[in-house]
Design a protein around this motif. Structure first.
Motif, short mmCIF file in Angstrom:
data_model
loop_
_atom_site.label_atom_id
_atom_site.label_comp_id
_atom_site.label_asym_id
_atom_site.label_seq_id
_atom_site.Cartn_x
_atom_site.Cartn_y
_atom_site.Cartn_z
N ARG A 54 0.84 -1.20 0.00
CA ARG A 54 0.00 0.00 0.00
C ARG A 54 0.88 1.26 0.00
O ARG A 54 0.64 2.19 -0.78
N ALA A 55 1.89 1.28 0.85
CA ALA A 55 2.77 2.45 0.94
C ALA A 55 3.58 2.63 -0.33
O ALA A 55 3.76 3.75 -0.83
N GLU A 56 4.07 1.52 -0.87
CA GLU A 56 4.88 1.59 -2.09
C GLU A 56 4.09 2.15 -3.26
O GLU A 56 4.56 3.04 -3.99
N LYS A 57 2.88 1.66 -3.46
CA LYS A 57 2.08 2.11 -4.59
C LYS A 57 1.60 3.55 -4.41
O LYS A 57 1.57 4.32 -5.37
N THR A 58 1.24 3.91 -3.19
CA THR A 58 0.80 5.28 -2.94
C THR A 58 1.92 6.26 -3.24
O THR A 58 1.68 7.34 -3.81
N ALA A 59 3.15 5.90 -2.87
CA ALA A 59 4.29 6.78 -3.11
C ALA A 59 4.70 6.82 -4.58
O ALA A 59 5.27 7.81 -5.05
N ALA A 60 4.42 5.74 -5.31
CA ALA A 60 4.92 5.63 -6.68
C ALA A 60 4.09 6.40 -7.69
O ALA A 60 4.57 6.70 -8.78
N TYR A 61 2.84 6.72 -7.34
CA TYR A 61 1.94 7.34 -8.31
C TYR A 61 1.54 8.73 -7.88
O TYR A 61 1.57 9.07 -6.70
#
Length: 302
Positions: A139-146
């Motif tokens: 969740r944290a990785e995807k939120t930060a990536a986009y």
């Protein structure tokens, strides 16, 4: 004489009224202009998204037909979509670009028992020990990536989805994953539990979309039990209907008649894995000529 004075008085009064009516009145204040809202940026089309994929993923498009597959399942911008065992591109990366800021992607991991069934070669103990942290990390990785134009992201593990997510998903996708869920437990208890949770996650009328490597119907049940990557279409329909879903439609968009597996075969002999062809150019050429697996594409509805 009096009558003439009255008539004159009346005429003067009428003239005065007429003159007064023609005098300009105070202009009404101009209305305040309505505020102009900035137009939201247009979302990219699926064609634009797919044309921007990395070269290796572009090579998968002729076999995976993402545009036609997502259209068949009814995926549209603004929806909440569960992506089972999400990859960076297939399908989370595509959904992240397509659903827009009003949408949501929920990544759904396999139950730990499925990972354990792969054995220590593919799921060593240290990997299994870290797996409970996956939802928060993903969740944290995807939120930060986009960017802000991307959908919201959440993550679950099948078997422990929080109740507040029940009834929130428009569509659940299970792409090339049913065989792992089924193959991990030949009693079908595990896959039944996963299907029950998928049913709970969906809104009434929501869609469950499956793309799965397809075993020939004449194959033995022992071979087509998921452990070789293939499952019979009739068995998938039977198990999903038993979970309460209505089978709505099948599509042949991901069919590949070149893939005619025998009971000596497993799906990972084919691209992109090409297992067993590392040092065998003839084998590699033969598998590349077949292409990716023959796949069923099935739509169910809650």
């Amino acid at each position: 004489m009096i009558r003439k004075l009255c008539l004159l008085s009346t005429c003067l009064a009428i003239a005065a009224c007429g003159q007064s009516a023609q005098e300009p009145s105070e202009p009404a204040p101009a209305p305040e202009p309505a505020p102009v809202e900035a137009a939201a940026p247009a979302l990219p089309s699926l064609d634009e998204i797919l044309s921007g994929l990395p070269e290796g993923d572009q090579a998968r498009i002729p076999y995976r037909h993402p545009k036609e597959t997502l259209a068949f399942f009814g995926v549209e911008p603004g929806m909440t979509v569960v992506d089972t065992t999400p990859g960076d591109v297939w399908y989370t990366g595509i959904l992240a670009a397509y659903l827009g800021p009003d949408g949501k992607v929920i990544g759904a991991d396999r139950p730990l028992a499925v990972w354990e069934s792969f054995g220590p070669q593919f799921a060593p103990p240290e990997f299994l020990a870290e797996r409970p942290n996956w939802p928060a990390e993903w969740r944290a990785e995807k939120t930060a990536a986009y960017s802000d134009d991307a959908p919201a992201f959440d993550a679950i593990v099948y078997g422990s989805a929080p109740e507040e997510l029940h009834g929130t998903a428009d569509i659940v996708l299970m792409i090339r994953e049913f065989h792992n869920m089924k193959g991990a437990d030949q009693s079908n208890v595990l896959i039944a539990g996963v299907l029950e949770e998928i049913y709970a996650l969906l809104k009434p009328g929501g869609v469950f979309g499956i793309v799965q490597h397809r075993a020939p119907e004449e194959a033995s049940d022992d071979w087509a039990n998921g452990s070789n990557g293939y499952v019979k279409q009739s068995e998938v329909i039977r198990l999903v209907e038993a979970a309460g879903f209505a089978f709505e439609e099948a599509s042949e968009v991901n069919a590949n008649p070149n893939d005619q597996p025998t009971e000596e075969d497993f799906v990972w002999r084919l691209p992109p894995t090409l297992l067993g062809a590392d040092d065998n150019e003839e084998q590699r050429s033969a598998m590349m000529a077949i292409g990716e697996s023959d796949r069923m594409t099935l739509k169910f509805r809650k």
